[in-house]
Write a protein that holds these residues in place. Structure first.
Motif, short mmCIF file in Angstrom:
data_model
loop_
_atom_site.label_atom_id
_atom_site.label_comp_id
_atom_site.label_asym_id
_atom_site.label_seq_id
_atom_site.Cartn_x
_atom_site.Cartn_y
_atom_site.Cartn_z
N VAL A 53 -5.46 -0.82 5.29
CA VAL A 53 -5.05 -1.30 3.97
C VAL A 53 -6.28 -1.71 3.17
O VAL A 53 -6.96 -2.69 3.51
CB VAL A 53 -4.07 -2.48 4.09
CG1 VAL A 53 -3.73 -3.03 2.70
CG2 VAL A 53 -2.81 -2.06 4.83
N ARG A 54 -6.59 -0.97 2.11
CA ARG A 54 -7.78 -1.27 1.31
C ARG A 54 -7.53 -2.37 0.28
O ARG A 54 -8.42 -3.16 -0.03
CB ARG A 54 -8.26 0.00 0.60
CG ARG A 54 -8.88 1.04 1.54
CD ARG A 54 -9.32 2.26 0.78
NE ARG A 54 -8.20 2.96 0.17
CZ ARG A 54 -8.32 4.04 -0.59
NH1 ARG A 54 -9.53 4.51 -0.88
NH2 ARG A 54 -7.25 4.64 -1.09
N ASP A 55 -6.32 -2.40 -0.26
CA ASP A 55 -5.98 -3.39 -1.30
C ASP A 55 -4.65 -4.04 -0.91
O ASP A 55 -3.58 -3.46 -1.12
CB ASP A 55 -5.86 -2.70 -2.66
CG ASP A 55 -5.64 -3.68 -3.81
OD1 ASP A 55 -5.12 -4.78 -3.56
OD2 ASP A 55 -5.96 -3.32 -4.96
N ALA A 56 -4.72 -5.24 -0.32
CA ALA A 56 -3.52 -5.90 0.19
C ALA A 56 -2.52 -6.18 -0.92
O ALA A 56 -1.31 -5.99 -0.73
CB ALA A 56 -3.91 -7.20 0.90
N ARG A 57 -3.00 -6.63 -2.07
CA ARG A 57 -2.09 -6.94 -3.18
C ARG A 57 -1.32 -5.70 -3.60
O ARG A 57 -0.09 -5.74 -3.74
CB ARG A 57 -2.87 -7.50 -4.37
CG ARG A 57 -2.03 -7.77 -5.62
CD ARG A 57 -2.92 -8.15 -6.80
NE ARG A 57 -2.14 -8.45 -8.00
CZ ARG A 57 -1.73 -7.52 -8.87
NH1 ARG A 57 -2.01 -6.24 -8.64
NH2 ARG A 57 -1.03 -7.87 -9.94
N TYR A 59 -0.76 -3.00 -1.93
CA TYR A 59 0.11 -2.54 -0.83
C TYR A 59 1.38 -3.38 -0.77
O TYR A 59 2.49 -2.85 -0.64
CB TYR A 59 -0.65 -2.64 0.50
CG TYR A 59 0.03 -1.98 1.67
CD1 TYR A 59 -0.14 -0.63 1.94
CD2 TYR A 59 0.86 -2.72 2.51
CE1 TYR A 59 0.49 -0.03 3.02
CE2 TYR A 59 1.50 -2.13 3.59
CZ TYR A 59 1.30 -0.78 3.84
OH TYR A 59 1.92 -0.18 4.90
N LEU A 60 1.24 -4.69 -0.91
CA LEU A 60 2.40 -5.59 -0.86
C LEU A 60 3.31 -5.37 -2.08
O LEU A 60 4.54 -5.38 -1.95
CB LEU A 60 1.94 -7.04 -0.81
CG LEU A 60 1.45 -7.52 0.56
CD1 LEU A 60 0.68 -8.83 0.43
CD2 LEU A 60 2.62 -7.70 1.52
N VAL A 61 2.72 -5.18 -3.25
CA VAL A 61 3.52 -4.91 -4.45
C VAL A 61 4.28 -3.60 -4.28
O VAL A 61 5.45 -3.49 -4.68
CB VAL A 61 2.63 -4.87 -5.71
CG1 VAL A 61 3.41 -4.31 -6.91
CG2 VAL A 61 2.12 -6.26 -6.04
N ARG A 62 3.65 -2.60 -3.66
CA ARG A 62 4.31 -1.32 -3.43
C ARG A 62 5.52 -1.48 -2.52
O ARG A 62 6.60 -0.97 -2.81
CB ARG A 62 3.33 -0.33 -2.83
CG ARG A 62 3.91 1.08 -2.66
CD ARG A 62 2.94 1.98 -1.92
NE ARG A 62 1.63 1.98 -2.54
CZ ARG A 62 0.56 2.58 -2.01
NH1 ARG A 62 0.66 3.18 -0.83
NH2 ARG A 62 -0.60 2.55 -2.63
N ILE A 63 5.35 -2.22 -1.43
CA ILE A 63 6.47 -2.44 -0.50
C ILE A 63 7.59 -3.19 -1.22
O ILE A 63 8.77 -2.84 -1.12
CB ILE A 63 6.02 -3.24 0.74
CG1 ILE A 63 4.93 -2.51 1.51
CG2 ILE A 63 7.23 -3.49 1.66
CD1 ILE A 63 4.37 -3.33 2.67
N THR A 64 7.22 -4.25 -1.93
CA THR A 64 8.21 -5.07 -2.64
C THR A 64 8.98 -4.23 -3.65
O THR A 64 10.21 -4.34 -3.76
CB THR A 64 7.52 -6.24 -3.36
OG1 THR A 64 6.84 -7.05 -2.39
CG2 THR A 64 8.52 -7.10 -4.10
N THR A 65 8.27 -3.38 -4.38
CA THR A 65 8.92 -2.53 -5.39
C THR A 65 9.92 -1.59 -4.74
O THR A 65 11.05 -1.42 -5.24
CB THR A 65 7.87 -1.72 -6.17
OG1 THR A 65 6.98 -2.63 -6.83
CG2 THR A 65 8.53 -0.82 -7.21
N ARG A 66 9.53 -0.97 -3.65
CA ARG A 66 10.44 -0.04 -2.98
C ARG A 66 11.69 -0.73 -2.49
O ARG A 66 12.81 -0.23 -2.65
CB ARG A 66 9.71 0.64 -1.81
CG ARG A 66 8.67 1.66 -2.23
CD ARG A 66 7.91 2.19 -1.04
NE ARG A 66 6.96 3.24 -1.44
CZ ARG A 66 6.03 3.73 -0.63
NH1 ARG A 66 5.93 3.28 0.61
NH2 ARG A 66 5.21 4.68 -1.06
#
Length: 298
Positions: A53-57, A59-66
């Motif tokens: 994971v290069r950019d945790a923020r 990555y987390l926003v992507r999971i949350t959005t999905r």
């Protein structure tokens, strides 16, 4: 999660939790659903290979959005069967949210209602792009669309929202002044004072969820709104009192009937008069108005 406070995955998640909750809430309009999305995000986050994971923020926003998109598609069907008008779940917010004009507008009851008129994908794209300034490529990865498609969706959603949102930002002091006039008129049951503070085309939306009495459809027009309020108070005979509060980043009223908490009244104000009244009475939606909910854009 508190038992693993030194765990890097936990520390990263906690550091971004307010942001992730805000993303989920703006997509769903429900704190309860947003909390469920955060739990699902957490379960996926702890299974991720953090070394990749290069950019945790991001990555987390992507999971949350999905996860929020999946839930939004499901709740859209449930809301079609909802008894009466559906309003977003009000949040008691901290003073710093009100001071952040961009954040306060993005969670305002008026804008949240406009977002309800978008499709799930349009809402996700609009929220990520316009509110959180996420890049088109990141949004495309989150919603499963091409970057070109996301740009088109963003343009269409922006036009839709701009045509329906308030024409200009109103200061908290203007809103408080209109609310104070409305409070006095409501408590004294003065029809002329109510008419003076309401715009001629004011719209009242009340949400009882089939649990509390509420108008089954929006009430449009100052005269009809006044008759609705005065008629309701005459039927119940209850004494109405209102206390100023801060909900969804803006001034609101906590309404009491004979001293018992009854609901939250948020408003939309334009040109010093109230153009929108949003009254949440459904007790299932009033669980987040006793303790402040922290929100964040970054």
């Amino acid at each position: 999660m508190t038992d693993h406070a030194t765990d890097p995955a936990t520390e990263t998640f906690v550091a971004h939790r307010n942001l992730l909750f805000t993303v989920a809430y703006e997509m769903l309009g429900s704190a309860a659903d947003a909390e469920d999305v955060l739990q699902e995000t957490w379960l996926r986050w702890v299974k991720a290979d953090l070394g990749q994971v290069r950019d945790a923020r991001a990555y987390l926003v992507r999971i949350t959005t999905r996860q929020a998109l999946n839930r939004l598609r499901a709740v859209k069907r449930r809301r079609e069967a909802y008894v009466g008008p559906w309003l977003p779940e009000p949040l008691l917010t901290t003073p710093d949210v009100a001071e952040d004009v961009e954040l306060a507008e993005s969670v305002s009851m008026a804008l949240m209602l406009v977002l309800e008129t978008l499709s799930p994908t349009e809402r996700a794209v609009f929220v990520l792009r316009e509110v959180f300034d996420v890049g088109y490529d990141e949004i495309a990865a989150a919603v499963g669309k091409s970057t070109a498609a996301v740009r088109q969706i963003a343009h269409r959603a922006r036009q839709h929202v701009d045509a329906r949102r308030p024409r200009k930002t109103v200061s908290p002091s203007e809103t408080r002044a209109a609310l104070e006039s409305f409070r006095r008129a409501l408590e004294t049951r003065d029809p002329q004072d109510l008419l003076d503070v309401l715009a001629p085309d004011v719209v009242l939306v009340s949400d009882g969820g089939g649990i509390k009495r509420a108008a089954v459809r929006p009430v449009v027009g100052a005269g009809k709104v006044v008759r609705f309020y005065l008629g309701s108070s005459a039927r119940t005979g209850a004494t109405i009192t209102c206390e100023p509060t801060l909900v969804n980043g803006g001034p609101a009223l906590a309404v009491r009937l004979d001293g018992e908490f009854d609901g939250i009244m948020a408003v939309r104000v334009e040109d010093a008069r109230i153009t929108g009244l949003y009254y949440v009475r459904n007790p299932e939606k009033l669980t987040r108005v006793e303790a402040e909910t922290p929100l964040a854009l970054r």
